[in-house]
Design a protein around this motif. Structure first.
Motif, PDB file in Angstrom:
ATOM      1  N   LEU A  39       0.864  -1.158   0.079  1.00 52.16           N
ATOM      2  CA  LEU A  39       0.180  -0.252  -0.021  1.00 52.16           C
ATOM      3  C   LEU A  39       0.878   1.075  -0.005  1.00 52.16           C
ATOM      4  N   MET A  40       2.111   1.103  -0.303  1.00 49.20           N
ATOM      5  CA  MET A  40       2.860   2.242  -0.268  1.00 49.20           C
ATOM      6  C   MET A  40       2.584   3.454  -1.077  1.00 49.20           C
ATOM      7  N   PRO A  41       1.938   3.091  -2.442  1.00 52.12           N
ATOM      8  CA  PRO A  41       1.527   4.473  -3.110  1.00 52.12           C
ATOM      9  C   PRO A  41       0.064   5.229  -2.574  1.00 52.12           C
ATOM     10  N   ASN A  42      -0.464   4.039  -1.815  1.00 51.21           N
ATOM     11  CA  ASN A  42      -1.691   4.641  -1.504  1.00 51.21           C
ATOM     12  C   ASN A  42      -1.523   5.543  -0.087  1.00 51.21           C
ATOM     13  N   LEU A  43      -0.434   4.987   0.859  1.00 57.97           N
ATOM     14  CA  LEU A  43      -0.302   5.865   1.834  1.00 57.97           C
ATOM     15  C   LEU A  43       0.598   7.221   1.436  1.00 57.97           C
ATOM     16  N   SER A  44       1.329   7.087   0.449  1.00 59.95           N
ATOM     17  CA  SER A  44       2.107   8.406  -0.042  1.00 59.95           C
ATOM     18  C   SER A  44       1.004   9.303  -0.416  1.00 59.95           C
ATOM     19  N   SER A  45      -0.009   8.950  -1.329  1.00 54.50           N
ATOM     20  CA  SER A  45      -0.976   9.820  -1.573  1.00 54.50           C
ATOM     21  C   SER A  45      -1.851  10.465  -0.347  1.00 54.50           C
ATOM     22  N   ASP A  46      -2.295   9.468   0.093  1.00 55.93           N
ATOM     23  CA  ASP A  46      -3.033  10.114   1.491  1.00 55.93           C
ATOM     24  C   ASP A  46      -2.467  10.684   2.492  1.00 55.93           C
ATOM     25  N   LEU A  47      -1.053  10.518   2.746  1.00 59.59           N
ATOM     26  CA  LEU A  47      -0.453  11.281   3.883  1.00 59.59           C
ATOM     27  C   LEU A  47       0.193  12.605   3.291  1.00 59.59           C
ATOM     28  N   GLY A  48       0.550  12.740   2.075  1.00 58.10           N
ATOM     29  CA  GLY A  48       1.372  13.847   1.378  1.00 58.10           C
ATOM     30  C   GLY A  48       2.688  13.710   1.843  1.00 58.10           C
ATOM     31  N   VAL A  49       3.323  12.588   1.440  1.00 61.99           N
ATOM     32  CA  VAL A  49       4.730  12.240   1.877  1.00 61.99           C
ATOM     33  C   VAL A  49       5.460  11.395   0.626  1.00 61.99           C
ATOM     34  N   SER A  50       6.629  11.278   0.458  1.00 65.12           N
ATOM     35  CA  SER A  50       7.092  10.601  -0.692  1.00 65.12           C
ATOM     36  C   SER A  50       7.038   9.044  -0.380  1.00 65.12           C
ATOM     37  N   GLU A  51       7.109   8.028  -1.243  1.00 62.31           N
ATOM     38  CA  GLU A  51       7.184   6.672  -1.125  1.00 62.31           C
ATOM     39  C   GLU A  51       8.548   6.498  -0.203  1.00 62.31           C
ATOM     40  N   PRO A  52       9.920   6.956  -0.369  1.00 64.93           N
ATOM     41  CA  PRO A  52      10.718   6.565   0.654  1.00 64.93           C
ATOM     42  C   PRO A  52      10.440   7.080   1.978  1.00 64.93           C
ATOM     43  N   GLU A  53       9.854   8.147   2.125  1.00 63.65           N
ATOM     44  CA  GLU A  53       9.242   8.476   3.507  1.00 63.65           C
ATOM     45  C   GLU A  53       8.408   7.457   4.232  1.00 63.65           C
ATOM     46  N   VAL A  54       7.201   6.830   3.409  1.00 60.29           N
ATOM     47  CA  VAL A  54       6.593   5.798   3.674  1.00 60.29           C
ATOM     48  C   VAL A  54       7.563   4.596   4.311  1.00 60.29           C
ATOM     49  N   GLY A  55       8.632   4.596   3.501  1.00 61.87           N
ATOM     50  CA  GLY A  55       9.636   3.411   3.831  1.00 61.87           C
ATOM     51  C   GLY A  55      10.027   3.682   5.475  1.00 61.87           C
ATOM     52  N   HIS A  56       9.901   4.747   5.937  1.00 62.08           N
ATOM     53  CA  HIS A  56      10.479   5.124   7.198  1.00 62.08           C
ATOM     54  C   HIS A  56       9.268   4.511   8.336  1.00 62.08           C
ATOM     55  N   THR A 162      -3.717  -5.420   0.656  1.00 57.88           N
ATOM     56  CA  THR A 162      -3.570  -4.624  -0.425  1.00 57.88           C
ATOM     57  C   THR A 162      -4.809  -4.374  -0.994  1.00 57.88           C
ATOM     58  N   VAL A 163      -5.619  -5.277  -1.492  1.00 56.27           N
ATOM     59  CA  VAL A 163      -6.983  -5.181  -2.008  1.00 56.27           C
ATOM     60  C   VAL A 163      -7.795  -4.379  -1.220  1.00 56.27           C
ATOM     61  N   LEU A 164      -7.924  -4.674  -0.109  1.00 60.28           N
ATOM     62  CA  LEU A 164      -8.698  -4.007   0.806  1.00 60.28           C
ATOM     63  C   LEU A 164      -8.259  -2.600   0.863  1.00 60.28           C
ATOM     64  N   GLY A 165      -7.094  -2.271   1.030  1.00 64.58           N
ATOM     65  CA  GLY A 165      -6.565  -0.801   1.068  1.00 64.58           C
ATOM     66  C   GLY A 165      -7.007  -0.108  -0.123  1.00 64.58           C
ATOM     67  N   GLN A 166      -6.719  -0.656  -1.218  1.00 64.13           N
ATOM     68  CA  GLN A 166      -6.781  -0.115  -2.664  1.00 64.13           C
ATOM     69  C   GLN A 166      -8.449   0.203  -2.825  1.00 64.13           C
ATOM     70  N   SER A 167      -9.203  -0.713  -2.415  1.00 66.78           N
ATOM     71  CA  SER A 167     -10.591  -0.646  -2.886  1.00 66.78           C
ATOM     72  C   SER A 167     -11.213   0.339  -2.017  1.00 66.78           C
ATOM     73  N   LEU A 168     -10.818   0.304  -0.439  1.00 67.93           N
ATOM     74  CA  LEU A 168     -11.559   1.167   0.585  1.00 67.93           C
ATOM     75  C   LEU A 168     -10.486   2.331   0.951  1.00 67.93           C
ATOM     76  N   ASN A 169      -9.701   1.826   1.884  1.00 71.43           N
ATOM     77  CA  ASN A 169      -8.639   2.611   2.340  1.00 71.43           C
ATOM     78  C   ASN A 169      -7.644   1.990   3.259  1.00 71.43           C
ATOM     79  N   TRP A 170      -6.327   2.357   3.021  1.00 73.85           N
ATOM     80  CA  TRP A 170      -5.533   1.696   3.800  1.00 73.85           C
ATOM     81  C   TRP A 170      -5.638   1.421   5.024  1.00 73.85           C
ATOM     82  N   ARG A 171      -6.353   2.126   6.035  1.00 75.46           N
ATOM     83  CA  ARG A 171      -6.551   1.942   7.485  1.00 75.46           C
ATOM     84  C   ARG A 171      -7.452   0.718   7.605  1.00 75.46           C
TER      85      ARG A 171
END
Length: 401
Positions: A39-56, A162-171
């Protein structure tokens, strides 16, 4: 009832139920640990941070494991294993529910750290329980059956999250994990009997016994050598999108293939260690170096990438092999050593994304994670060779002329 030979006390069906309960916890923990990678791309978009920052966020969870594994193992040394397992799973459920409700990036970072605290202690105690149910020459296979929950998380739990997060929300992925953890606590309560005769230890006694070169060699192999797999796995989703150029639809498929490789590797690791003992670790690291070196060459096609994902994921064989190795060399620090094994693997989980992120940020490309991972596996092989020489040298000195 003896804690060391309960095989004579329990039927095969009873043992199966206990292993199922313990593996369910591994399934929940594995899904919670790895869900963020799909869900790295989803969190990146939702939280407004880069994908390497999601890696943190991955590194924050891993740091929680590193801190919590020895700390909770020491604090829980005097508890019965049944009680400790239930408490750890309840703690894990709360940590993931809090993650699902986090209002922003900084709070999510904190809650991922908290969620990681019970991870290592749970797996360590679960491995000790599993090993106590079988004869000594079948311990690695018993441990691998309990760890199968972790590999099934890669195969089923992570793609599902991943499917759950992509179709609804990562939460919703973390709410799902919290529910699995709560279910595990219930299963352990019903299936694992309280054994008042099991050996318990004083916390300071565990700490004093936690020494010996071979113990630390085994932990270092896990911390450094296994980082190679996490280096690739952590950035698999953006590699698929940015290098292979496929639709996001392929992300859960790739994760499932990776999980299948981990499932096979987990079984292989237990089988191989029961036959070759510590030598199996060296062979597995050599395999890992070769597969990780091939990873960058396979990223141009989705089919070659799926194949190499399956092969790289078989590094999971190191899990039961190193876990059983620690049981052999830990002497009286069994609980602390078993928990520290997962702390070491989560040092790898922090180190892999960090080093991979550095290579990506430096402009080396998403596929460079394979070369970085191969270097880490090679470093792990070097530590293995030091351990092998140290052990065999000590045996030669001990032998009479």
């Amino acid at each position: 009832m003896s804690a060391q030979t309960p095989l004579h006390e329990f039927s095969k069906f009873k043992v199966l139920l206990i292993e199922l309960a313990l593996a369910m916890g591994g399934f929940g923990i594995g899904t919670g640990e790895f869900a963020i990678m799909g869900l790295m791309p989803n969190l990146s978009s939702d939280l407004g941070v880069s994908e390497p920052e999601v890696g943190h966020l991955i590194s924050a969870y891993a740091l929680g494991v590193v801190v919590g594994a020895p700390l909770l193992a020491i604090l829980g040394a005097r508890l019965f294993r049944r009680h400790l397992l239930i408490l750890l799973m309840a703690f894990y459920a709360l940590g993931n529910i809090a993650s699902a409700l986090a209002p922003g990036y900084d709070s999510l970072m904190l809650f991922r750290f908290i969620a990681g605290l019970p991870h290592g202690a749970y797996f360590g105690v679960a491995a000790l329980v599993a090993a106590s149910l079988v004869p000594a020459n079948q311990r690695a296979k018993a441990v691998s059956r309990v760890m199968m929950g972790l590999t099934l998380a890669l195969l089923i739990g992570n793609p599902l999250a991943t499917v759950l997060g992509q179709s609804l929300n990562w939460r919703y992925a973390y709410l799902f994990v919290g529910g699995i953890a709560a279910l595990t606590a219930v299963l352990v309560f019903f299936f694992l009997p309280l054994n008042r005769d099991e050996p318990r230890n004083r916390p300071l006694h565990e700490v004093r016994a936690f020494r010996g070169a071979q113990l630390w060699y085994a932990l270092a192999i896990g911390a450094i050598g296994f980082a190679g797999m996490f280096c690739v796995f952590s950035y698999l989703a953006p590699t698929l999108l940015n290098v292979t150029g496929v639709d996001p639809f392929w992300i859960p498929i790739a994760l499932a293939v990776f999980g299948l490789g981990g499932f096979v590797g987990n079984i292989l690791g237990g089988w191989l260690f029961d036959r070759l003992q510590f030598r199996s670790v060296g062979l597995l690291l050599i395999w890992a170096i070769g597969m990780l070196m091939l990873f960058p060459l396979a990223t141009g096609s989705v089919w070659s990438l799926l194949l190499i994902c399956f092969l790289v994921a078989q590094m999971s064989a190191l899990g039961p092999a190193l876990q059983t190795r620690l049981m052999d060399v830990a002497n009286e620090a069994q609980t602390l050593a078993a928990a520290s094994h997962h702390a070491a693997f989560n040092v790898a989980n922090a180190l892999g994304p960090w080093l991979g992120g550095m290579a990506i940020t430096a402009g080396l490309g998403w596929q460079s994670t394979g070369y970085v991972g191969a270097a880490m596996a090679a470093a792990g092989l070097g530590i293995f060779m030091m351990a092998w020489r140290n052990e065999n040298g000590a045996q030669l000195v001990a032998e009479p002329d």
